[in-house]
Scaffold this active site. Structure first.
Site, short mmCIF file in Angstrom:
data_model
loop_
_atom_site.label_atom_id
_atom_site.label_comp_id
_atom_site.label_asym_id
_atom_site.label_seq_id
_atom_site.Cartn_x
_atom_site.Cartn_y
_atom_site.Cartn_z
N ASN A 1 59.98 99.56 47.12
CA ASN A 1 59.49 100.89 47.50
C ASN A 1 59.89 101.99 46.52
O ASN A 1 59.48 103.13 46.69
CB ASN A 1 60.02 101.22 48.91
N SER B 1 52.49 100.79 47.00
CA SER B 1 51.64 101.10 45.86
C SER B 1 51.25 102.57 45.91
O SER B 1 52.01 103.41 46.40
CB SER B 1 50.42 100.18 45.86
N TYR C 1 52.36 105.93 35.50
CA TYR C 1 52.61 105.66 36.92
C TYR C 1 51.47 104.85 37.54
O TYR C 1 51.70 103.83 38.21
CB TYR C 1 52.79 106.98 37.65
N LYS D 1 51.55 100.98 39.10
CA LYS D 1 51.20 100.62 40.47
C LYS D 1 50.06 99.61 40.51
O LYS D 1 50.02 98.73 41.38
CB LYS D 1 50.83 101.87 41.27
N VAL E 1 51.97 111.61 51.02
CA VAL E 1 53.07 111.78 51.98
C VAL E 1 53.96 112.94 51.55
O VAL E 1 54.18 113.19 50.36
CB VAL E 1 53.88 110.47 52.08
N THR F 1 56.90 114.05 50.54
CA THR F 1 58.13 113.49 49.99
C THR F 1 58.64 114.35 48.84
O THR F 1 57.99 115.30 48.41
CB THR F 1 57.89 112.07 49.47
#
Length: 257
Positions: free
Chosen positions: A88, A139, A153, A157, A184, A186
């Site tokens: 993760n 992912s 990035y 993924k 999300v 985050t």
């Protein structure tokens, strides 16, 4: 869905965001976790809340590939088995156009996002074969959509998506799934808005600013719960697939407990 027996799971990126939500869900269901973080203190709250009998913390940078074998050894020494691996962690850096970045920057990015994942998988396979276990990759939509400056990035993924496909063919005793968690709320999203916006296109930067402003970001607990449940109970029919967290195929994993 009904939760299964207590399992032993290695989880990376558990100190915040989606990873922390995954950890809370799994620990609340009495599973046992080896949590990997760059600093032990980042996971002290989980260790304190759920107890040392269910939480092991391994401090170190996953760019040090030897950490993978140490995590598997820790799970085996402590509980004698390993049932799942949840990969993760990740970094958005370098956020630069391909023309403006260096090969070394890409090497560093892939070291964190890709090569460490391969190291974890390789170290975990012997025990996961014994338990007929599961590997879950967190992912990103960036694996199938391009954003200016996100090449390293997104490519990393995409590698994880293909790694899940490959493991479905090569490791028939395991179930491997790659999950797109959505956008999300985050720390990475904060960095996108506040640190990296200058390297992105105006349209992409405005998109992410608007999602935060208009309440369009998901709470980490929503995809976190799905990923946690997949680690415990994903069936063989999901093996090798790249799925959105809210895909209809995952309906049973989305339901409130």
């Amino acid at each position: 869905m009904a939760e299964s027996k207590e399992m032993v799971i290695i989880l990376t990126g558990a100190s915040r965001g989606i990873g922390q939500a995954i950890a809370h869900h799994l620990l609340s269901q009495h599973h046992k976790l080896v949590l990997i973080s760059r600093t032990h203190s980042a996971l002290d709250q989980l260790h304190y809340q759920y107890g040392s009998d269910r939480v092991e913390v391994l401090a170190g940078d996953l760019a040090d590939f030897s950490l993978a074998a140490k995590a598997v050894e820790r799970a085996n020494d402590r509980w004698g088995r390993l049932d799942a691996l949840v990969v993760n962690h990740g970094t958005l850096d370098p956020v630069k156009k391909v023309a403006d970045s260096t090969v070394e920057e890409w090497r560093t990015g892939f070291g964190v996002n890709v090569f460490s994942a391969v190291a974890l998988v390789q170290a975990a396979l012997p025990l996961l074969r014994k338990s007929h276990g599961r590997i879950i990759f967190t992912s990103s939509g960036a694996s199938i959509n391009a954003y200016q400056g996100w090449g390293c990035y997104g490519a990393g993924k995409a590698v994880l998506n293909h790694l899940a496909l490959t493991l479905a063919v090569e490791e028939p005793l395991l179930t491997t799934v790659s999950v797109r968690p959505g956008v999300v709320d985050t720390e990475m999203q904060r960095e996108i808005r506040e640190v990296h916006r200058g390297a992105m296109s105006e349209g992409d930067a405005a998109k992410f600013q608007g999602l935060k402003r208009d309440g369009g970001l998901l709470k980490p607990e929503l995809p976190g719960r799905v990923i946690a449940r997949l680690a415990v109970a994903a069936g063989r029919e999901l093996g090798g697939r790249f799925l959105n967290w809210n895909d209809g195929a995952l309906k049973e994993f989305q339901e409130e407990a």
